[in-house]
Motif scaffolding. Structure first.
Motif, short mmCIF file in Angstrom:
data_model
loop_
_atom_site.label_atom_id
_atom_site.label_comp_id
_atom_site.label_asym_id
_atom_site.label_seq_id
_atom_site.Cartn_x
_atom_site.Cartn_y
_atom_site.Cartn_z
N CYS A 74 87.62 32.28 -48.56
CA CYS A 74 87.14 33.35 -47.56
C CYS A 74 88.36 32.18 -45.77
O CYS A 74 88.67 32.87 -45.54
CB CYS A 74 86.12 33.10 -47.19
SG CYS A 74 85.64 34.27 -48.45
N VAL A 75 87.53 31.42 -46.55
CA VAL A 75 87.64 30.08 -44.61
C VAL A 75 89.32 30.46 -45.29
O VAL A 75 89.89 30.84 -43.94
CB VAL A 75 87.77 29.04 -45.53
CG1 VAL A 75 88.06 27.92 -44.52
CG2 VAL A 75 85.89 28.37 -45.43
N TYR A 76 90.43 30.32 -46.65
CA TYR A 76 91.70 29.79 -45.81
C TYR A 76 92.43 31.52 -45.88
O TYR A 76 93.81 30.86 -44.67
CB TYR A 76 92.53 29.25 -47.56
CG TYR A 76 92.06 28.07 -47.87
CD1 TYR A 76 91.71 26.72 -46.65
CD2 TYR A 76 92.75 27.31 -48.87
CE1 TYR A 76 91.29 25.91 -47.48
CE2 TYR A 76 92.25 26.36 -49.15
CZ TYR A 76 91.90 25.62 -48.56
OH TYR A 76 91.51 24.03 -48.64
N SER A 77 91.80 32.23 -46.20
CA SER A 77 92.22 33.68 -46.11
C SER A 77 92.00 33.42 -44.09
O SER A 77 92.86 33.96 -43.50
CB SER A 77 91.62 34.86 -46.28
OG SER A 77 92.11 34.62 -47.92
N ALA A 78 90.77 33.21 -43.96
CA ALA A 78 90.08 33.55 -42.02
C ALA A 78 91.74 32.63 -41.16
O ALA A 78 91.49 33.42 -40.03
CB ALA A 78 89.03 33.11 -42.08
N LEU A 79 91.74 31.38 -42.07
CA LEU A 79 92.87 31.17 -41.23
C LEU A 79 93.83 31.14 -41.00
O LEU A 79 94.63 31.00 -39.89
CB LEU A 79 92.53 29.43 -42.03
CG LEU A 79 91.44 28.36 -41.89
CD1 LEU A 79 91.34 26.65 -42.40
CD2 LEU A 79 91.71 27.99 -40.03
N ALA A 80 94.83 32.00 -41.93
CA ALA A 80 95.90 32.80 -42.23
C ALA A 80 95.70 33.69 -41.52
O ALA A 80 97.21 33.83 -40.86
CB ALA A 80 96.46 33.03 -43.04
N SER A 81 94.66 34.32 -41.01
CA SER A 81 94.64 35.82 -40.09
C SER A 81 94.36 35.86 -38.74
O SER A 81 94.32 36.25 -38.49
CB SER A 81 93.82 37.04 -41.14
OG SER A 81 94.32 36.88 -42.28
N ALA A 87 89.11 31.17 -36.26
CA ALA A 87 88.41 30.85 -37.57
C ALA A 87 87.43 29.67 -37.40
O ALA A 87 86.59 29.82 -38.37
CB ALA A 87 89.77 30.97 -38.32
N THR A 88 87.84 28.40 -36.62
CA THR A 88 86.68 27.68 -36.89
C THR A 88 85.53 28.02 -36.70
O THR A 88 84.27 27.65 -37.25
CB THR A 88 87.58 26.21 -36.26
OG1 THR A 88 88.37 25.89 -37.40
CG2 THR A 88 85.95 25.13 -35.94
N VAL A 89 85.09 28.84 -35.23
CA VAL A 89 84.33 29.28 -34.89
C VAL A 89 82.92 29.94 -36.27
O VAL A 89 82.02 29.70 -36.42
CB VAL A 89 83.90 30.14 -33.70
CG1 VAL A 89 84.34 31.59 -34.12
CG2 VAL A 89 82.55 30.33 -33.03
N LEU A 143 88.76 43.21 -38.04
CA LEU A 143 87.20 43.45 -38.45
C LEU A 143 87.01 42.71 -39.60
O LEU A 143 86.18 41.60 -40.16
CB LEU A 143 86.50 44.91 -38.37
CG LEU A 143 85.29 44.75 -38.79
CD1 LEU A 143 83.86 44.28 -38.58
CD2 LEU A 143 84.82 45.95 -39.17
N ILE A 144 88.10 42.86 -41.19
CA ILE A 144 87.76 42.67 -42.17
C ILE A 144 88.34 40.54 -42.61
O ILE A 144 87.44 40.05 -42.88
CB ILE A 144 89.49 42.77 -42.83
CG1 ILE A 144 88.98 44.18 -42.80
CG2 ILE A 144 89.32 42.60 -44.12
CD1 ILE A 144 87.70 44.95 -43.93
N PRO A 145 89.31 40.39 -41.26
CA PRO A 145 89.43 38.56 -41.55
C PRO A 145 87.92 38.08 -40.63
O PRO A 145 87.33 36.84 -41.58
CB PRO A 145 90.51 38.92 -40.78
CG PRO A 145 91.27 39.81 -40.82
CD PRO A 145 90.23 40.16 -40.65
N VAL A 146 87.37 38.51 -40.23
CA VAL A 146 86.03 38.42 -39.36
C VAL A 146 85.03 37.83 -40.54
O VAL A 146 83.89 36.98 -40.85
CB VAL A 146 85.39 39.30 -38.13
CG1 VAL A 146 84.11 38.58 -37.76
CG2 VAL A 146 86.39 38.70 -36.93
N GLY A 149 85.48 35.58 -42.91
CA GLY A 149 84.74 34.09 -42.75
C GLY A 149 83.68 34.43 -42.32
O GLY A 149 82.93 33.22 -42.71
N ILE A 150 82.63 34.81 -42.27
CA ILE A 150 81.36 34.75 -42.61
C ILE A 150 81.15 34.75 -43.16
O ILE A 150 80.24 34.18 -43.80
CB ILE A 150 81.37 36.15 -41.72
CG1 ILE A 150 81.80 36.27 -39.87
CG2 ILE A 150 79.52 35.80 -42.08
CD1 ILE A 150 80.88 37.41 -39.62
#
Length: 291
Positions: A74-81, A87-89, A143-146, A149-150
């Motif tokens: 999840c974290v890597y996907s959020a960082l990429a998108s 992504a850090t927050v 929305l989806i990447p957010v 990330g959550i």
């Protein structure tokens, strides 16, 4: 404290490496590369220290590895998108989850001062990231990447509470070893579905992901095992400051007054969490599957 700060610095470098390859290399492939390097390094460290790698509470160790692998994806996907700061927050929502889970699952006392530290740190992270919905901007975050990330933040919190539960029975290196050991078989089928051959430069960044994650995991595990879970994760807010610096140095992002204000709040949260009196836990609750 020093272990948690060193962990945050290492993970900020890991995020930088992921961001460099994330536009082309799938998240599962990044997890696989990270796991290959980490499992070799962990095995070498265990043999060097003459420690058995298999541990005592193997069920909980495997569970920690499964949850941690899900968090990484999840974290890597959020960082990429998403932008690095955004992504850090989202990732740093996990201290709030950790404090509640440690209170419920480990019976750790959650003082009012520590709750305030978590809230102040979360506010600082929010200000540093400056999400468009609150600070203005041309377009909101997708929305989806957010949501991904959550989800990564929640899984991270579950993994960290599991590490805290293992503190009395397992060596930190054993806990670190199980993470890539479980991540390898979990990530291989996902990579097989969408393989991408990395370029030589991307391969260097992937090695960086594995190396900095390994260093960060060792320091993180030691820090969480030595501190109450909520306080340890509150200290790790300093990663946001490191992320701001990398954004400025590598990606040319400007550091404005909002970034400085948020960084000061993050530092204040860390100091408050360190000065917060801790009441020893009344006992430890094992996860249902490990009883």
């Amino acid at each position: 404290m020093l272990h948690m700060v060193a962990s945050a610095f290492s993970f900020s470098l890991m995020s930088l490496c992921v961001k460099q390859v994330g536009t082309r290399i799938p998240a599962a492939e990044v997890v696989l590369a990270r796991s290959l390097l980490s499992v070799v390094l962990s095995w070498w460290l265990l043999k060097r220290a003459a420690i058995s790698p298999w541990g005592n509470r193997r069920g909980l160790l495997v569970w920690r590895g499964c949850v941690g692998t899900g968090a990484l994806l999840c974290v890597y996907s959020a960082l990429a998108s998403l932008p690095l700061a955004s992504a850090t927050v989202l990732q740093y929502l996990y201290p709030t989850f950790t404090g509640v889970l440690a209170w419920v699952g480990l019976r750790e006392h959650l003082s009012k001062r520590l709750v305030a530290a978590i809230a102040i740190g979360w506010l600082g992270v929010l200000i540093v990231a400056q999400p468009a919905t609150l600070f203005g901007g041309s377009m909101p975050l997708p929305l989806i990447p957010v949501l991904v990330g959550i989800c990564g933040a929640l899984l991270t919190a579950i993994a960290y509470v599991s590490v805290r539960s293992l503190a009395n029975t397992e060596h930190p290196l054993v806990v670190v070893f199980y993470f890539p050991l479980v991540a390898l078989p979990m990530s291989i089928p996902l990579v097989w579905l969408d393989p991408v051959l990395p370029t030589p430069v991307e391969l260097i960044w992937l090695v960086g992901v594995g190396l900095f994650t390994q260093i960060g995991q060792v320091y993180l595990t030691r820090g969480i095992m030595a501190l109450p879970a909520a306080r340890a994760t509150a200290i790790s807010y300093v990663q946001v400051i490191f992320a701001g610096l990398w954004g400025w140095i590598v990606f040319g992002e400007t550091i404005n007054r909002w970034t400085i204000t948020g960084a000061l709040l993050v530092m204040a949260a860390t100091l408050i969490s360190l000065s917060s009196p801790h009441r020893p836990a009344n006992g430890e609750l094992k996860p249902a599957g490990d009883r």
